[in-house]
Scaffold this motif. Structure first.
Motif, PDB file in Angstrom:
ATOM      1  N   UNK A  26       0.894  -1.331   0.025  1.00  0.00           N
ATOM      2  CA  UNK A  26      -0.049   0.119  -0.063  1.00  0.00           C
ATOM      3  C   UNK A  26       0.973   1.135  -0.155  1.00  0.00           C
ATOM      4  N   UNK A  27       1.872   1.228   0.678  1.00  0.00           N
ATOM      5  CA  UNK A  27       2.883   2.317   0.783  1.00  0.00           C
ATOM      6  C   UNK A  27       3.486   2.470  -0.331  1.00  0.00           C
ATOM      7  N   UNK A  28       3.972   1.444  -1.162  1.00  0.00           N
ATOM      8  CA  UNK A  28       4.458   1.532  -2.472  1.00  0.00           C
ATOM      9  C   UNK A  28       3.542   2.264  -3.569  1.00  0.00           C
ATOM     10  N   UNK A  29       2.339   1.578  -3.622  1.00  0.00           N
ATOM     11  CA  UNK A  29       1.398   2.160  -4.239  1.00  0.00           C
ATOM     12  C   UNK A  29       1.027   3.593  -4.085  1.00  0.00           C
ATOM     13  N   UNK A  30       1.167   4.322  -2.931  1.00  0.00           N
ATOM     14  CA  UNK A  30       0.916   5.605  -2.619  1.00  0.00           C
ATOM     15  C   UNK A  30       2.284   6.355  -3.174  1.00  0.00           C
ATOM     16  N   UNK A  31       3.221   5.722  -2.961  1.00  0.00           N
ATOM     17  CA  UNK A  31       4.390   6.383  -3.401  1.00  0.00           C
ATOM     18  C   UNK A  31       4.484   6.401  -4.877  1.00  0.00           C
ATOM     19  N   UNK A  32       4.247   5.303  -5.552  1.00  0.00           N
ATOM     20  CA  UNK A  32       3.952   5.322  -6.873  1.00  0.00           C
ATOM     21  C   UNK A  32       3.111   6.420  -7.622  1.00  0.00           C
ATOM     22  N   UNK A  33       1.950   6.420  -6.697  1.00  0.00           N
ATOM     23  CA  UNK A  33       0.941   7.587  -7.219  1.00  0.00           C
ATOM     24  C   UNK A  33       1.554   8.874  -7.080  1.00  0.00           C
ATOM     25  N   UNK A  34       2.301   9.071  -6.127  1.00  0.00           N
ATOM     26  CA  UNK A  34       2.850  10.522  -5.583  1.00  0.00           C
ATOM     27  C   UNK A  34       3.792  10.650  -6.675  1.00  0.00           C
ATOM     28  N   UNK A  35       4.608   9.857  -6.952  1.00  0.00           N
ATOM     29  CA  UNK A  35       5.843  10.175  -7.821  1.00  0.00           C
ATOM     30  C   UNK A  35       5.215  10.327  -9.083  1.00  0.00           C
ATOM     31  N   UNK A  36       4.114   9.616  -9.781  1.00  0.00           N
ATOM     32  CA  UNK A  36       3.584   9.801 -10.744  1.00  0.00           C
ATOM     33  C   UNK A  36       2.962  11.349 -11.038  1.00  0.00           C
ATOM     34  N   UNK A  37       2.324  11.594 -10.043  1.00  0.00           N
ATOM     35  CA  UNK A  37       1.678  12.875 -10.125  1.00  0.00           C
ATOM     36  C   UNK A  37       2.934  13.999 -10.108  1.00  0.00           C
ATOM     37  N   UNK A  38       3.877  13.823  -9.433  1.00  0.00           N
ATOM     38  CA  UNK A  38       4.977  14.653  -9.361  1.00  0.00           C
ATOM     39  C   UNK A  38       5.508  14.758 -10.848  1.00  0.00           C
ATOM     40  N   UNK A  39       5.525  13.645 -11.635  1.00  0.00           N
ATOM     41  CA  UNK A  39       6.160  13.711 -12.985  1.00  0.00           C
ATOM     42  C   UNK A  39       5.241  14.314 -13.777  1.00  0.00           C
ATOM     43  N   UNK A  40       3.730  14.309 -13.653  1.00  0.00           N
ATOM     44  CA  UNK A  40       2.724  14.732 -14.419  1.00  0.00           C
ATOM     45  C   UNK A  40       2.959  16.327 -14.288  1.00  0.00           C
TER      46      UNK A  40
END
Length: 341
Positions: A26-40
C-alpha cells in the motif's frame, strides 16, 4: 502463562509477514501515485497554491488515472491517457474547457429549413474524405480555459468553406466572435448557429493575425473587426439524429457539431477509434473534417478539436460512426450545422 503450539506460532508469524507485506505494498502504491503525480506536474507545468490544494489534486488525479487504466485494460480499439486535464474534476473541466450552450428550453430555436445535400446519393459518396489533405483545415488551435468552443467550431467550418469557395485557406479570428458576437456569451458559452448568423450580419470575420486570440472576454475592437477577410452567405442545419445526412454534408465541406465533450472517454482520449458508452449531454462544439474506415472495418469520423495538439491524435479524434444510437457517439449527430458560401 499461556502455552502455544509450534504450528500456531508459525501461522502467527506468517500472518504477521503477510500484513507487513500488504502494508508495504500500500505504501509503495501511494508512493508510486505521488511520484507519478509529480512527474505529471513537471510535464504540464502545474503548480498548486498550497499543500492542501496539492493533496486534493492528488486524489482527483488518482481517481482519474484509475478510470483511464481500467478503460485501457478493457479494450484495444482506442486508448486514454492522463493528459493535461487529469487533476480536474469532471465539473471543473466542463466549466472551463467546453462551452456549447443551447438557449433556455434546450432548443436551437429558429431552424434552418434547407439542407442542400438532401438528394445526394450515399452510394455516390467516396469511402473516405479528409479535408486536411485538401488544404481546407488550419492547424489545431487551443481555446485554453475559456468556454468558447462554439467560436472555434464556427471558425473551423467557415475556414473550410471559404477555402473550398476561393482556393485560399485563411486562419480567421475566434476572438472577434468572443468579443463582438453579443448573441453568444464569449467564454461563458454560445451556439454555432448564432455565430454563423452574426458573421452574416457582420459582413464576415477578420484574420487571426489581425484580431488574435487572448482566451478571455474582451471589449469588441471595432477597428480590428472592421477589416473583414472572409464572409459567408448563410448557414443550414443537418437533419438531426441522422448520420447518413451528416456524411453527405461532410463529404462536401467541414461541418460543425456539438457533442458531450465532458464525458471522460472524450476528455482523456489519446488515440484509436473511440467507441463505447459515451454521454449525450451536449456541451462542446467541434468540427467534423472527414470520415473513413479503419483496418478492422470500423467506420469513423475525423474531428478537429480545440484543446491544442497535445490532446488526442495531434489535436484530432476519430470517433465511431453509424452506430445503433441515432444520436451518434457522444451525441455528435444531434445538432450539426454548416456555413454556406
Amino acid at each position: 502463562m499461556a502455552r502455544y503450539s509450534m504450528g500456531f506460532l508459525v501461522a502467527l508469524a506468517l500472518c504477521a509477514c503477510m500484513l507487513s507485506a500488504l502494508a508495504a505494498r500500500d505504501l509503495t502504491d501511494d508512493s508510486s501515485t505521488i511520484a507519478r503525480h509529480e512527474q505529471w506536474m513537471a510535464k504540464y507545468g502545474r503548480v498548486y497554491s498550497d499543500a492542501a490544494e496539492k493533496a486534493r489534486r492528488l486524489e482527483v488525479f488518482k481517481a482519474n488515472v484509475e478510470f483511464i487504466e481500467s478503460v485501457n485494460a478493457a479494450n484495444d480499439k482506442f486508448w486514454l491517457e492522463a493528459n493535461q486535464f487529469a487533476d480536474m474534476t469532471n465539473d471543473e473541466f466542463r466549466a472551463t474547457h467546453t462551452g456549447y450552450k443551447l438557449p433556455v428550453g434546450g432548443s436551437k430555436g429558429q431552424k434552418m429549413t434547407g439542407f442542400r445535400y438532401a438528394n445526394v446519393s450515399l452510394d455516390a459518396l467516396p469511402t473516405s474524405v479528409d479535408w486536411r489533405t485538401k488544404g481546407a483545415v488550419t492547424p489545431v488551435k487551443d481555446q485554453g480555459q475559456c468556454g468558447c468552443c462554439w467560436a472555434f467550431s464556427t471558425v473551423a467550418s467557415m475556414e473550410g468553406i471559404v477555402q473550398l469557395s476561393t482556393g485560399t485557406l485563411i486562419s480567421l479570428s475566434e476572438q472577434e466572435l468572443v468579443d463582438c458576437d453579443t448573441s453568444d456569451n464569449g467564454c461563458g458559452g454560445g451556439l454555432m448557429d448564432n455565430a454563423f448568423e452574426f458573421i452574416v450580419q457582420n459582413g464576415g470575420l477578420t484574420t487571426e493575425t489581425n484580431y488574435p486570440y487572448t482566451g478571455t472576454d474582451g471589449t469588441c475592437n471595432s477597428n480590428r473587426a472592421s477589416s473583414s477577410a472572409a464572409s459567408i452567405k448563410g448557414h443550414e442545419d443537418v437533419p438531426a439524429n441522422d448520420e447518413a445526412s451528416l456524411q453527405k454534408a461532410v463529404a462536401a465541406q467541414p461541418v460543425s457539431v456539438a457533442l458531450d465533450g465532458g464525458d471522460d472517454l472524450f476528455r482523456f482520449y489519446k488515440g484509436g477509434v473511440l467507441s463505447g458508452d459515451c454521454g449525450t449531454d451536449l456541451d462542446h462544439g467541434v468540427t467534423v473534417v472527414g470520415y473513413g474506415v479503419a483496418d478492422d472495418g470500423k467506420k469513423f469520423w475525423v474531428i478537429k478539436n480545440s484543446w491544442g495538439t497535445s490532446w488526442g491524435e495531434d489535436g484530432y479524434i476519430r470517433m465511431e460512426r453509424d452506430i445503433a444510437d441515432k444520436q451518434g457517439l457522444c451525441g455528435l449527430a444531434m445538432q450539426p450545422s454548416y456555413p454556406t458560401a
